[in-house]
Design a protein around this motif. Structure first.
Motif, mmCIF file in Angstrom:
data_model
loop_
_atom_site.group_PDB
_atom_site.id
_atom_site.type_symbol
_atom_site.label_atom_id
_atom_site.label_comp_id
_atom_site.label_asym_id
_atom_site.label_seq_id
_atom_site.Cartn_x
_atom_site.Cartn_y
_atom_site.Cartn_z
ATOM 1 N N ARG A 34 12.859 -3.317 -7.797
ATOM 2 C CA ARG A 34 12.003 -2.603 -8.753
ATOM 3 C C ARG A 34 11.898 -1.137 -8.354
ATOM 4 O O ARG A 34 11.790 -0.819 -7.167
ATOM 5 C CB ARG A 34 10.603 -3.223 -8.796
ATOM 6 C CG ARG A 34 9.739 -2.596 -9.890
ATOM 7 C CD ARG A 34 8.476 -3.395 -10.150
ATOM 8 N NE ARG A 34 7.603 -3.384 -8.987
ATOM 9 C CZ ARG A 34 6.540 -4.159 -8.856
ATOM 10 N NH1 ARG A 34 6.227 -5.036 -9.778
ATOM 11 N NH2 ARG A 34 5.798 -4.091 -7.780
ATOM 12 N N ARG A 35 11.924 -0.268 -9.348
ATOM 13 C CA ARG A 35 11.695 1.154 -9.090
ATOM 14 C C ARG A 35 10.195 1.361 -8.892
ATOM 15 O O ARG A 35 9.393 1.018 -9.772
ATOM 16 C CB ARG A 35 12.182 1.980 -10.284
ATOM 17 C CG ARG A 35 12.304 3.470 -9.989
ATOM 18 C CD ARG A 35 12.326 4.300 -11.261
ATOM 19 N NE ARG A 35 13.172 3.747 -12.289
ATOM 20 C CZ ARG A 35 14.430 4.137 -12.544
ATOM 21 N NH1 ARG A 35 14.967 5.091 -11.838
ATOM 22 N NH2 ARG A 35 15.123 3.577 -13.521
ATOM 23 N N THR A 36 9.817 1.884 -7.751
ATOM 24 C CA THR A 36 8.400 2.117 -7.451
ATOM 25 C C THR A 36 8.215 3.604 -7.149
ATOM 26 O O THR A 36 9.179 4.367 -7.133
ATOM 27 C CB THR A 36 7.949 1.306 -6.205
ATOM 28 O OG1 THR A 36 8.510 1.920 -5.019
ATOM 29 C CG2 THR A 36 8.412 -0.140 -6.273
ATOM 30 N N ASP A 37 6.973 3.981 -6.890
ATOM 31 C CA ASP A 37 6.713 5.374 -6.497
ATOM 32 C C ASP A 37 7.397 5.706 -5.171
ATOM 33 O O ASP A 37 7.628 6.867 -4.857
ATOM 34 C CB ASP A 37 5.203 5.603 -6.348
ATOM 35 C CG ASP A 37 4.498 5.497 -7.688
ATOM 36 O OD1 ASP A 37 5.175 5.590 -8.734
ATOM 37 O OD2 ASP A 37 3.265 5.311 -7.685
ATOM 38 N N GLN A 38 7.726 4.682 -4.409
ATOM 39 C CA GLN A 38 8.437 4.875 -3.131
ATOM 40 C C GLN A 38 9.928 4.554 -3.275
ATOM 41 O O GLN A 38 10.564 4.146 -2.298
ATOM 42 C CB GLN A 38 7.822 3.986 -2.035
ATOM 43 C CG GLN A 38 6.460 4.456 -1.515
ATOM 44 C CD GLN A 38 5.341 4.065 -2.450
ATOM 45 O OE1 GLN A 38 5.299 2.950 -2.953
ATOM 46 N NE2 GLN A 38 4.419 4.996 -2.705
#
Lengths: 142, 142
Positions: free
Chosen positions: A111-115
Motif C-alpha cells: 500500500r502507498r502510505t505517507d511513508q
C-alpha cells in the motif's frame, strides 16, 4: 530514520533482502505500521497486526539457518494505492549444496502510505509433493 | 445475464455458495473476466487468467465429493476499488460424520468493476498438522 520505498518493487526487494540477511530492522521498515497488516507464513495460521507479525519475523530471522531466496514473478496488479504481486519464492536453507525446498507461492500486497510503499499482506504457501494433498488438484495450467 | 454483486461480501457469499453447490456458472459470475485473475488452490501452483482459473474450478466442482465450507473472518481491508478479505475456510467433504479437514487460510481480493464487485485473487493454503513443516514456524499469536 524512516526508510521510504518509492515503488512496490523497492519494498519487495527490501523484504527479500531482509529475509536473506536476517535483518530484522530492515524487515520492520518494509511493513506498514498498523493493525491491518497480516502475515501468513507457509502452512501457518494468519498473524495479524504489526507487533505480532514482527515477533514472528524475529523468531524466523533469529534461527541459525542461513536462508537464501530466489524470486520468479507471476502476476502484478496495481490499482490506485494498492499493488498485488504474486510470485514463486524458492528458499534455500543451510549449507551450500543442500537441495532447495519446493518453490512456495506468495501473494504480497503493498500500500502507498505517507511513508512510501509498505507491505500490507504476505501470504506464502508451498505447493505439495505430488499426491499428498487431500483436495482435488486441477492440472497445472496458466 | 450478468450478475452484479453490490459489495465484496456479496461476491464472497456467492463464491462459497457456488463452491458448496458445485455451481460452475455461479462460480464464473464471481470472477473478474480478465487475464489478471489468479487462483492458488491449496498447495497448488498459481493459476492465472480467467479461462485457466475456470477450468480448474470445472475440475474441482465436477468431483463427486460433496463439499461444505464454513468461514471465519479474519482481516478485512478495503481501499478504493479493492477489498482484501483474509479468512479461515473449513472444508468438509464427503459423508456426514467424516472428520473435517484442518482449516485453510485464504486471502480473497475483490475489485469494483463495471459489472459490480468481482473476485480477482483467491489464495488458499492449509496450516499443517504440528511438526510437519520444514520452515521455522513462529508461535501462533495475534
Amino acid at each position: 530514520m524512516t526508510t521510504m520505498y518509492a515503488t512496490p518493487q523497492d519494498a519487495e526487494d527490501a523484504f527479500y533482502d531482509a529475509f536473506e540477511d536476517a535483518d530484522l530492522e530492515r524487515m520492520r521498515s518494509v511493513w506498514a505500521d498498523d493493525d491491518s497488516v497480516t502475515c501468513i507464513h507457509p502452512m501457518s495460521p494468519a498473524i495479524m497486526g504489526q507487533k505480532a507479525v514482527m515477533e514472528s519475523w524475529q523468531y524466523i530471522l533469529g534461527s541459525d539457518a542461513k536462508m537464501g531466496v530466489t524470486i520468479r514473478h507471476g502476476q502484478w496488479i496495481e490499482h490506485g494505492d494498492l499493488a498485488i504481486h504474486i510470485l514463486e519464492q524458492q528458499v534455500t536453507q543451510g549449507a551450500a549444496g543442500q537441495p532447495p525446498m519446493p518453490p512456495m507461492v506468495a501473494t504480497n500486497i503493498y500500500r502507498r502510505t505517507d511513508q512510501g510503499w509498505r507491505l500490507l499482506v504476505h501470504h506464502a504457501s508451498p505447493p505439495p509433493p505430488p499426491l499428498q494433498s487431500d483436495m482435488p488438484i486441477p492440472p497445472a495450467s496458466s
